[in-house]
Scaffold this motif. Sequence first.
Motif, PDB file in Angstrom:
ATOM      1  N   GLY A   1      66.978   1.962  50.632  1.00 29.86           N
ATOM      2  CA  GLY A   1      67.129   0.512  50.553  1.00 29.86           C
ATOM      3  C   GLY A   1      66.532  -0.080  49.294  1.00 29.86           C
TER       4      GLY A   1
ATOM      5  N   LEU B   1      77.476  -0.415  56.788  1.00 32.23           N
ATOM      6  CA  LEU B   1      76.124  -0.533  57.323  1.00 32.23           C
ATOM      7  C   LEU B   1      76.020   0.332  58.567  1.00 32.23           C
TER       8      LEU B   1
ATOM      9  N   THR C   1      74.618   2.555  53.969  1.00 35.48           N
ATOM     10  CA  THR C   1      73.167   2.340  53.968  1.00 35.48           C
ATOM     11  C   THR C   1      72.673   2.072  55.375  1.00 35.48           C
TER      12      THR C   1
ATOM     13  N   GLU D   1      69.391  -3.175  55.438  1.00 37.71           N
ATOM     14  CA  GLU D   1      70.108  -4.372  55.012  1.00 37.71           C
ATOM     15  C   GLU D   1      69.933  -4.573  53.509  1.00 37.71           C
TER      16      GLU D   1
ATOM     17  N   ASP E   1      69.199  -6.032  50.076  1.00 36.72           N
ATOM     18  CA  ASP E   1      68.354  -7.157  49.685  1.00 36.72           C
ATOM     19  C   ASP E   1      68.926  -7.784  48.425  1.00 36.72           C
TER      20      ASP E   1
END
Length: 334
Positions: free
Chosen positions: A224, A266, A243, A246, A248
Amino acid sequence: MKAIVMSSTGAPDVLQLQEVPTPQIKSQTEILIKVKAAGINPVDTKIRSRGTFYPEQKAAILGCDGAGIVEAVGAEVKKFKVGDEVYYCAGGLGKPDTGNYAEYAVVEEYLVAPKPKSITFAEAASAPLVLITAWEALYDRALLKAGQKALIHAGTGGVGHVAIQLAKIRGAEVCTTVSSQDKARLARQFGADYPILYTQTDFSAAALEWTEGKGVDVAFDTVGGKTFFDTVPAVRVYGDLVTILEPDGSKGTLKVARNRNLRISLELMLTPALMGLREAQEHQTEILSQCGTWIDEGKLNIHLSQTYPLADAVEAHKQVETGSTTGKVALVMD
């Protein structure tokens, strides 16, 4: 029974060993399991520090992953009997009467899979969440195919080390990021074709060189932050980037990803449990069954780096929170 109870949020020392009532079978399709080991995952430490998914509940037993022996079964349980060895990913998110940092757990039959015979309870308890996460990311989201090239971040971590192996089982070539030569050697043991020391090398440039400038077909981000955005140029045009965190927006933009027509996915393996999606949960149990077969066939290895007694859950959480652990950490009940 003895259990580790989280009565408030905070540092690891909010986890306390207590005597609590043993959970009871309430549904005819439930199984009472004598828990022999519980896996510890980063989500456990996040729940402990931030709060559970059920904030109205004042106390919780953590631990999504467990392995143990069937102690009793509901009248309609068909696949398991008393004495069977099992493993599963269920509970531990704050819902009452769930969680595996305990000597017993009650779990619905459809969430339970036979424990691989060739590994210990501690190894089995370390496996479910990471196996499901890696499988869903690579097979279900990215649709990884034989002959493709994949970039897997943190290749000696909990998710990363099984992701490498699942990619190799599917017939892909794998490059992976690691922080040291020792971890590079370990990643090769898991099947990685090209470990990239990200502390010394621009991993995106290295992946591009490895693919003769085309980029990898699939990238799997388990880190991340800036790493997600730095991965984008390493993925081929029309490639896949998955990924588990979440993205950024303060760390970068998706402009390059859009220009390259990347498919971004996601992955949160907890969604079926949180939303009560029975069919998706059954799929996850099928994943555990298939992975159990591969483990017993020697195609898949679970790297358990350290175990702690149940009473030492505080120390186990501290170890996981260092972020430097290879493989998995587990609590053992005996």
